[in-house]
Enzyme design. Structure first.
Site, PDB file in Angstrom:
ATOM      1  N   ARG A  80       0.848  -1.185   0.000  1.00 21.48           N
ATOM      2  CA  ARG A  80       0.000   0.000   0.000  1.00 21.48           C
ATOM      3  C   ARG A  80       0.888   1.241   0.000  1.00 21.48           C
ATOM      4  NH1 ARG A  80      -1.755   1.024   4.404  1.00 21.48           N
ATOM      5  NH2 ARG A  80      -1.069  -0.754   5.630  1.00 21.48           N
ATOM      6  N   TYR A 222      -1.320  -3.522  -6.733  1.00 26.21           N
ATOM      7  CA  TYR A 222      -0.984  -4.354  -5.574  1.00 26.21           C
ATOM      8  C   TYR A 222      -1.967  -4.231  -4.408  1.00 26.21           C
ATOM      9  CZ  TYR A 222       2.134  -7.255  -2.803  1.00 26.21           C
ATOM     10  OH  TYR A 222       2.657  -8.292  -2.079  1.00 26.21           O
ATOM     11  N   LYS A 231      -9.454  -2.644   1.862  1.00 28.79           N
ATOM     12  CA  LYS A 231      -9.243  -1.466   2.704  1.00 28.79           C
ATOM     13  C   LYS A 231     -10.061  -0.266   2.224  1.00 28.79           C
ATOM     14  CE  LYS A 231      -6.855  -3.857   5.360  1.00 28.79           C
ATOM     15  NZ  LYS A 231      -5.495  -4.005   5.785  1.00 28.79           N
ATOM     16  N   HIS A 251     -10.571  -2.456  11.719  1.00 31.12           N
ATOM     17  CA  HIS A 251      -9.425  -3.256  11.262  1.00 31.12           C
ATOM     18  C   HIS A 251      -9.143  -4.314  12.339  1.00 31.12           C
ATOM     19  CE1 HIS A 251      -4.932  -3.144   9.758  1.00 31.12           C
ATOM     20  NE2 HIS A 251      -5.605  -4.099   9.163  1.00 31.12           N
ATOM     21  N   SER A 273      -1.073  -3.079  10.998  1.00 36.71           N
ATOM     22  CA  SER A 273      -0.617  -3.979   9.938  1.00 36.71           C
ATOM     23  C   SER A 273       0.665  -4.682  10.372  1.00 36.71           C
ATOM     24  CB  SER A 273      -0.363  -3.189   8.652  1.00 36.71           C
ATOM     25  OG  SER A 273      -1.557  -2.560   8.238  1.00 36.71           O
ATOM     26  N   CYS A 275       1.169  -6.807  12.709  1.00 38.05           N
ATOM     27  CA  CYS A 275       1.344  -6.934  14.166  1.00 38.05           C
ATOM     28  C   CYS A 275       0.600  -8.134  14.745  1.00 38.05           C
ATOM     29  CB  CYS A 275       0.928  -5.655  14.869  1.00 38.05           C
ATOM     30  SG  CYS A 275       2.103  -4.310  14.623  1.00 38.05           S
ATOM     31  N   ASP A 298      -8.829  -9.893   9.420  1.00 35.65           N
ATOM     32  CA  ASP A 298      -8.376  -8.530   9.116  1.00 35.65           C
ATOM     33  C   ASP A 298      -9.431  -7.448   9.363  1.00 35.65           C
ATOM     34  OD1 ASP A 298      -5.990  -7.084   8.133  1.00 35.65           O
ATOM     35  OD2 ASP A 298      -7.266  -6.482   6.458  1.00 35.65           O
ATOM     36  N   ASN A 396       6.880  -8.012   2.205  1.00 34.13           N
ATOM     37  CA  ASN A 396       5.414  -7.912   2.137  1.00 34.13           C
ATOM     38  C   ASN A 396       4.850  -8.859   1.077  1.00 34.13           C
ATOM     39  OD1 ASN A 396       2.900  -6.744   3.033  1.00 34.13           O
ATOM     40  ND2 ASN A 396       2.855  -5.478   1.177  1.00 34.13           N
ATOM     41  N   ARG A 398       2.753 -11.872  -0.246  1.00 34.86           N
ATOM     42  CA  ARG A 398       1.459 -12.277   0.333  1.00 34.86           C
ATOM     43  C   ARG A 398       0.921 -13.539  -0.344  1.00 34.86           C
ATOM     44  NH1 ARG A 398      -1.148  -8.660   4.468  1.00 34.86           N
ATOM     45  NH2 ARG A 398       0.409  -7.032   4.663  1.00 34.86           N
ATOM     46  N   ASN A 533      -0.369 -17.341  23.366  1.00 36.58           N
ATOM     47  CA  ASN A 533      -1.295 -16.222  23.593  1.00 36.58           C
ATOM     48  C   ASN A 533      -2.659 -16.726  24.065  1.00 36.58           C
ATOM     49  OD1 ASN A 533       0.692 -14.390  22.872  1.00 36.58           O
ATOM     50  ND2 ASN A 533       0.061 -14.309  20.719  1.00 36.58           N
TER      51      ASN A 533
HETATM   52  P1  GTP Z   1      -1.753  -7.412   8.015  1.00 39.88           P
HETATM   53  O1  GTP Z   1      -2.225  -8.505   7.114  1.00 39.88           O
HETATM   54  O2  GTP Z   1      -0.706  -6.553   7.395  1.00 39.88           O
HETATM   55  O3  GTP Z   1      -2.888  -6.590   8.541  1.00 39.88           O
HETATM   56  O4  GTP Z   1      -0.945  -8.106   9.260  1.00 39.88           O
HETATM   57  P2  GTP Z   1      -1.423  -8.949  10.533  1.00 39.88           P
HETATM   58  O5  GTP Z   1      -1.824  -8.033  11.638  1.00 39.88           O
HETATM   59  O6  GTP Z   1      -2.415  -9.984  10.139  1.00 39.88           O
HETATM   60  O7  GTP Z   1      -0.047  -9.636  11.014  1.00 39.88           O
HETATM   61  P3  GTP Z   1       0.441 -11.173  10.945  1.00 39.88           P
HETATM   62  O8  GTP Z   1      -0.424 -12.083  11.779  1.00 39.88           O
HETATM   63  O9  GTP Z   1       0.610 -11.529   9.514  1.00 39.88           O
HETATM   64  O10 GTP Z   1       1.860 -11.095  11.687  1.00 39.88           O
HETATM   65  C1  GTP Z   1       2.877 -10.239  11.287  1.00 39.88           C
HETATM   66  C2  GTP Z   1       4.197 -10.595  11.931  1.00 39.88           C
HETATM   67  O11 GTP Z   1       4.096 -10.631  13.368  1.00 39.88           O
HETATM   68  C3  GTP Z   1       4.717 -11.971  11.524  1.00 39.88           C
HETATM   69  O12 GTP Z   1       6.089 -11.841  11.232  1.00 39.88           O
HETATM   70  C4  GTP Z   1       4.513 -12.825  12.751  1.00 39.88           C
HETATM   71  O13 GTP Z   1       5.478 -13.845  12.824  1.00 39.88           O
HETATM   72  C5  GTP Z   1       4.638 -11.832  13.899  1.00 39.88           C
HETATM   73  N1  GTP Z   1       3.840 -12.265  15.088  1.00 39.88           N
HETATM   74  C6  GTP Z   1       2.518 -12.579  15.097  1.00 39.88           C
HETATM   75  N2  GTP Z   1       2.118 -12.963  16.340  1.00 39.88           N
HETATM   76  C7  GTP Z   1       3.214 -12.881  17.139  1.00 39.88           C
HETATM   77  C8  GTP Z   1       3.439 -13.143  18.530  1.00 39.88           C
HETATM   78  O14 GTP Z   1       2.556 -13.534  19.296  1.00 39.88           O
HETATM   79  N3  GTP Z   1       4.719 -12.933  19.007  1.00 39.88           N
HETATM   80  C9  GTP Z   1       5.719 -12.489  18.183  1.00 39.88           C
HETATM   81  N4  GTP Z   1       6.926 -12.304  18.725  1.00 39.88           N
HETATM   82  N5  GTP Z   1       5.544 -12.250  16.854  1.00 39.88           N
HETATM   83  C10 GTP Z   1       4.312 -12.434  16.345  1.00 39.88           C
HETATM   84  C1  SPV Z   2      -2.617  -4.271   5.733  1.00 44.89           C
HETATM   85  O1  SPV Z   2      -1.671  -3.579   5.324  1.00 44.89           O
HETATM   86  O2  SPV Z   2      -3.185  -4.045   6.841  1.00 44.89           O
HETATM   87  C2  SPV Z   2      -3.096  -5.415   4.912  1.00 44.89           C
HETATM   88  C3  SPV Z   2      -2.571  -5.578   3.547  1.00 44.89           C
HETATM   89  O3  SPV Z   2      -3.949  -6.162   5.375  1.00 44.89           O
HETATM   90  S1  SPV Z   2      -3.425  -4.615   2.337  1.00 44.89           S
HETATM   91  O4  SPV Z   2      -4.587  -5.369   1.902  1.00 44.89           O
HETATM   92  O5  SPV Z   2      -2.520  -4.388   1.222  1.00 44.89           O
HETATM   93  O6  SPV Z   2      -3.862  -3.384   2.942  1.00 44.89           O
HETATM   94 MN    MN Z   3      -4.550  -5.549   7.558  1.00 45.59          MN
END
Ligand code: GTP
Ligand code: SPV
Ligand code: MN
Length: 623
Positions: A80, A222, A231, A251, A273, A275, A298, A396, A398, A533
């Site tokens: 994005r 993208y 989004k 979100h 994002s 996290c 999401d 990034n 996906r 968790n």
């Molecule tokens: P978007 O799709 O961008 O909105 O991201 P998201 O919030 O769905 O994040 P995602 O679950 O893909 O995790 C992103 C990163 O955080 C990855 O590299 C994970 O390995 C890391 N991560 C997720 N949960 C944990 C956790 O409980 N502990 C740690 N240390 N890292 C974590």
């Molecule tokens: C984010 O960035 O929070 C995503 C990926 O979930 S995108 O759909 O590109 O916004």
């Molecule tokens: Mn997201």
């Protein structure tokens, strides 16, 4: 120029306004053909075949990854682009201090000039789609016009496309019009020649018009820039509709939590994002007898039911998940979801025709030569001219995986059987959180709804070097994880949260703040995270029932050290670790208070309730 052809006319709607709108855009964009999408598998695989033939996509080994394709985007078009994302409200103050604003008339003039003839040599696809189960009273319908077949197949997976949507619309139903072009006309029979089409940065626009509920996107192919249901519609436009109509577009992941007695609670979580939303939504608990199942990873849309509770649906139909770091160990359910029928973008390609990424936990053969996300030959340990390691997959990168492929198997429950319930699921708890190496404890509970809104409004997350415009190691405030996604003035959005808390007869979810990312002095994770968790979720579950041991501190209710179940991880997380994770750090919080004060200064529409909450926190900290 005359439009030469209309394809798949059977799928065209009996909806004069939509047809007129499509024809108007065809006249401006001048595509070679108009294609009405029907959402069938025949259409999906037909488009995949075309893109494989043209060299844009690579088909993966059908034994290892059945019905999967890999795309490599342009290196300038990998995420994005917040700097090119605009909220074009009539008045600048309605976009607020956190959004980029352009006058809608000026923006439309600029963009219309770019759209003129932009689809030369291309097909204009028309995609009627539903965000949410078709016909749910929480769902919304949009129609995306795009000249990208890649976008069409992604919309197939991420939304619900097809005739059922047109049935709901009837002859005059309302839809959110979404326009998208990659911004690369092909003149005189030219082709993309296998190269990802997009426009230069200064011509990229991701524009939302909140008053007229329109989305215009140009120049990027993208993710959230181009897959407009996600989004742009489900957050930026929907947040405006939600404000006007008294509901919430957030979100947030949504999960179903079942205790050993079979009692169920539904929890949502807003984390910025990258996290951890997808990971938490698909978590496999490490405490016996507990079960977590996914509703969404999401986005959450929530409306009050007749019983005064908030009911949530996942408006999406698939997962657009971060690939690097995803493995059978860290997220088994995500790995199983993308075992087949998945679109991969910017992952690396192995010589055996499978995909690969950093942190996949799959060993490569010695000397194995991959094709990296830029299309270059790559080998483990490869460095660039300056000696820096070269990544095989883009950070990034996906996967676009179908929610229906998220497994429902006994040892590893994943997607909840009721994830598509059109009525939604009643929410018991909201979690907020980000990456905070210090100060913020593992978990604490808000003292009240308005205190919880203050917590949400001041969510901060440590920024990595990869993030735009922010110094690594600093905390970026990302209120409610909505900083890039709120379609109106952030102060008004906070006010909306306050108002939700005042709805007569409302039975509101309890609010918690979590932090999986505490670090030790030598930079190691203090909390193991992921499946563990579930131990925090257990306490959240108990607190929702008025149980779970807690002490009241100036920042909120905190679990006592023995309130978090450590059975089986006593060696990994010692009592001393636990004390640190659950300590109230007054010094740190006095600094945090000052940072929140600075943050609040940016908002001229700061609700008075939040000023009062901040003052109350200051008073509690001073005691
Ligand atoms: P978007 O799709 O961008 O909105 O991201 P998201 O919030 O769905 O994040 P995602 O679950 O893909 O995790 C992103 C990163 O955080 C990855 O590299 C994970 O390995 C890391 N991560 C997720 N949960 C944990 C956790 O409980 N502990 C740690 N240390 N890292 C974590
Ligand atoms: C984010 O960035 O929070 C995503 C990926 O979930 S995108 O759909 O590109 O916004
Ligand atoms: Mn997201």
């Amino acid at each position: 120029m005359e439009v030469k052809m209309v394809k798949n006319l059977n799928a065209a709607p009996n909806h004069p306004k939509m047809v007129a709108w499509v024809n108007e855009w065809a006249e401006l964009c001048e595509p070679d053909a108009i294609y009405w999408c029907d959402g069938t598998n025949t259409e999906y695989y037909g488009l995949c075949d075309e893109m494989v033939k043209s060299g844009l996509a690579t088909r993966l080994n059908s034994k290892l990854r059945p019905d999967c394709v890999l795309f490599r985007s342009d290196p300038s078009d990998v995420a994005r682009v917040e700097a090119r994302t605009f909220i074009a409200s009539e008045k600048e103050e309605d976009a607020g201090p956190t959004n980029h604003w352009i006058d809608p008339k000026k923006l439309k003039a600029e963009m219309t000039a770019l759209y003129k003839g932009c689809m030369h040599g291309r097909t204009m696809y028309v995609i009627p789609f539903s965000m949410g189960p078709v016909g749910s009273n929480i769902a919304k319908i949009g129609v995306e016009i795009t000249d990208s077949a890649y976008v069409v197949i992604n919309m197939h997976v991420m939304t619900r496309v097809g005739n059922a949507v047109l049935d709901v619309l009837g002859t005059d139903g309302e839809f959110v019009p979404c326009i998208h072009s990659v911004g690369k006309p092909l003149e005189n029979g030219a082709t993309d020649n296998g190269v990802w089409p997009c426009a230069p940065m200064e011509h990229k626009y991701i524009a939302q018009f909140p008053e007229t509920r329109e989305i215009w996107s140009y120049g990027s192919g993208y993710g959230g820039n181009a897959i407009l249901g996600k989004k742009c519609l489900a957050l930026r436009i929907a947040s405006v509709q939600a404000r006007d109509e008294g509901w919430m577009a957030e979100h947030m992941l949504i999960l179903k939590l079942t205790n050993p007695e079979g009692k169920v609670k539904y929890v949502t979580g807003a984390f910025p994002s990258a996290c951890g939303k997808t990971n938490l939504a698909m978590l496999i608990p490490t405490i016996p007898g507990w079960k977590v199942e996914t509703i969404g990873d999401d986005i959450s849309w929530m409306k009050f039911g007749k019983d005064g509770r908030l009911y949530a649906i996942n408006p999406e139909n698939g997962f657009f998940g971060v690939a690097p770091g995803t493995s059978m160990k860290s997220n088994k359910n995500a790995m199983l979801s993308c075992a087949k029928e998945t679109i991969f973008t910017n992952c690396a390609l192995r010589p055996n025709g499978d995909i690969w990424w950093e942190g996949m936990d799959v060993e490569l053969e010695p000397g194995e030569k991959l094709i990296d996300w830029k299309g270059n030959v790559w080998e483990m340990g490869k460095t660039d001219a300056e000696g820096k390691p070269v990544k095989a997959a883009h950070p990034n990168a996906r996967f676009t995986a179908r929610a229906c492929n998220c497994p429902v198997i006994a040892d590893c429950p994943a997607i909840a059987p009721n994830w598509e319930d059109p009525a939604g699921v009643p929410i018991d708890a909201f979690l907020f959180g980000g990456r905070r190496p210090s100060t913020l404890p593992l978990v604490y509970q808000a003292l009240s709804w308005e205190h919880g809104v203050m917590i949400g409004s001041s969510v901060g997350s440590e920024v990595t070097a990869a993030a735009l415009d922010v110094k690594a190691g600093t905390v970026r405030r990302d209120p409610f994880a909505m900083l890039p996604f709120c379609g109106y003035n952030m102060g008004d959005y906070w006010k909306h949260w306050i108002e939700i808390g005042k709805v007569a007869g409302a039975k509101l979810p309890k609010i918690f703040c979590v932090n999986w990312f505490r670090k030790t002095a030598d930079g190691k994770w203090l909390w193991p995270g992921f499946g563990d968790n579930s131990r925090v979720l257990k306490w959240v579950f108990e607190r929702c029932d008025g149980e779970g041991k807690a002490v009241e501190t100036p920042i909120g209710y905190m679990p006592t050290v023995d309130a978090i179940d450590r059975t089986g991880i006593e060696n990994k997380v010692t009592e001393a670790d636990m004390k640190e994770l659950l300590s109230f750090d007054r010094e740190g919080w006095l600094k945090e208070l000052e940072m929140i004060k600075e943050h609040y200064k940016k908002f001229d529409r700061l609700p008075k309730e939040l000023t009062a909450q901040l003052e109350a926190l200051e008073a509690r900290l001073a005691k």
